[in-house]
Design a protein around this motif. Structure first.
Motif: not given
Ligand SMILES: O=C(O)C(=O)C[C@]1(C(=O)O)C=C[C@@H](O)C=C1
Length: 283
Positions: A60-67, A70-71, A73-83, A168-174
């Motif tokens: 989240l510190h590195k990401h710089s896109s317009k997304l 929370t989006v 975070a959701a992608i990485w949470r899916e990945l980490i939880a499944a791994v 939880l939540p690790f990242l708040d979602n306004p």
């Protein structure tokens, strides 16, 4: 925009999707090696909450896109939880006394779409699930909710008594409808530091000790925390429980804990570390 231009852009998306998938598959493919590297740790689940929090903070510190954050975070949470589940299958047992959808939503966001989850009304059911099965994580409402006394069970300490491992939540979602809800994750594992953590500790005493006194002793020993809650005994001659919040990761052998124990004097029966959680991020 011409149809030709759109076609070109879609071809570029197809190319990038293939690249993304290939990188994703490389990340997932090392799961076997990770599991092998952990094979002698004796743990029933692969869940490493401290590492998960630092991966998320880093991304989240590195990401710089317009997304929105929370989006990502959701992608990485899916990945980490499944791994985690690929290494060792686990499930999640959730308490939702009210606003069930909100608690379910918090857990689903964190543990991804593929992790089996069950919903229960009573914290006691979740505590039993987690205590009986080391591959089950529990999600329980935040400690300060008045009628929730589940943390008193954790204060017994000892084998098979779950520890607090994450918040939880690790990242708040306004944009979330139930953003006022907070939960804690418990499991039969040892909490681990993420670099920015809060520890929850219970001091069990045989007599009443004021919050002011507890806070003073914490300050003297350099623990810098405060007493968040105190419970008087339910039965005469019972024990007093004081919930302490310390803004750092505290290890069992931290000398400040024994100094605090000594300052409390003969009133103190035991001091139990309930666990720790990574300080949540703001989006
Ligand atoms: O680093 C690990 O121990 C992993 O298992 C990898 C990973 C991840 O996908 O980044 C997955 C699950 C753990 O809870 C933490 C991190």
């Amino acid at each position: 925009m011409t149809n030709i231009k759109l076609k070109e852009l879609r071809a570029e998306i197809d190319r990038l999707d293939a690249e993304l998938l290939s990188v994703l598959e490389k990340r997932i493919a090392i799961v076997g090696d990770i599991a092998a590297a952990k094979s002698d740790d004796g743990k029933a689940i692969a869940f490493r909450p401290g590492r998960e929090a630092s991966v998320l903070r880093n991304i989240l510190h590195k990401h710089s896109s317009k997304l929105p954050d929370t989006v990502i975070a959701a992608i990485w949470r899916e990945l980490i939880a499944a791994v985690g589940g690929l290494q060792k299958p686990y499930s999640v047992s959730i308490t939702a006394p009210d606003k069930s959808v909100g608690y379910w939503d918090l857990a689903r966001f964190h543990f991804g779409s593929a992790t089996p989850m069950t919903l229960h009304q009573l914290p006691s059911v979740v505590l039993r699930d987690v205590s009986e099965n080391p591959s089950v994580l529990g999600v329980l409402p935040w400690l300060s909710r008045e009628r929730d006394t589940w943390w008193e069970h954790l204060a017994q300490g000892g084998d098979n008594v779950p520890k607090i491992l994450a918040a939880l939540p690790f990242l708040d979602n306004p944009s979330g409808e139930f953003e006022d809800l907070n939960s804690l994750v418990i499991g039969q594992a040892e909490p681990e530091p993420s670099g920015d953590d809060i520890s929850l500790i219970v001091a069990v005493t045989s007599a009443e000790v004021s919050r002011a006194r507890l806070n003073e002793h914490l300050e003297t020993t350099g623990l810098n925390g405060f007493c968040a809650d105190s419970r008087s005994p339910a039965i005469e001659e019972g024990d007093w429980l004081h919930l302490l919040e310390i803004p750092e990761f505290i290890a069992e052998d931290d000398p400040r804990l024994s100094a605090f124990h000594e300052l409390l004097g003969e009133n103190v029966i035991k001091i139990v570390i309930l666990g720790a959680y990574a300080v949540p991020m703001k989006s």
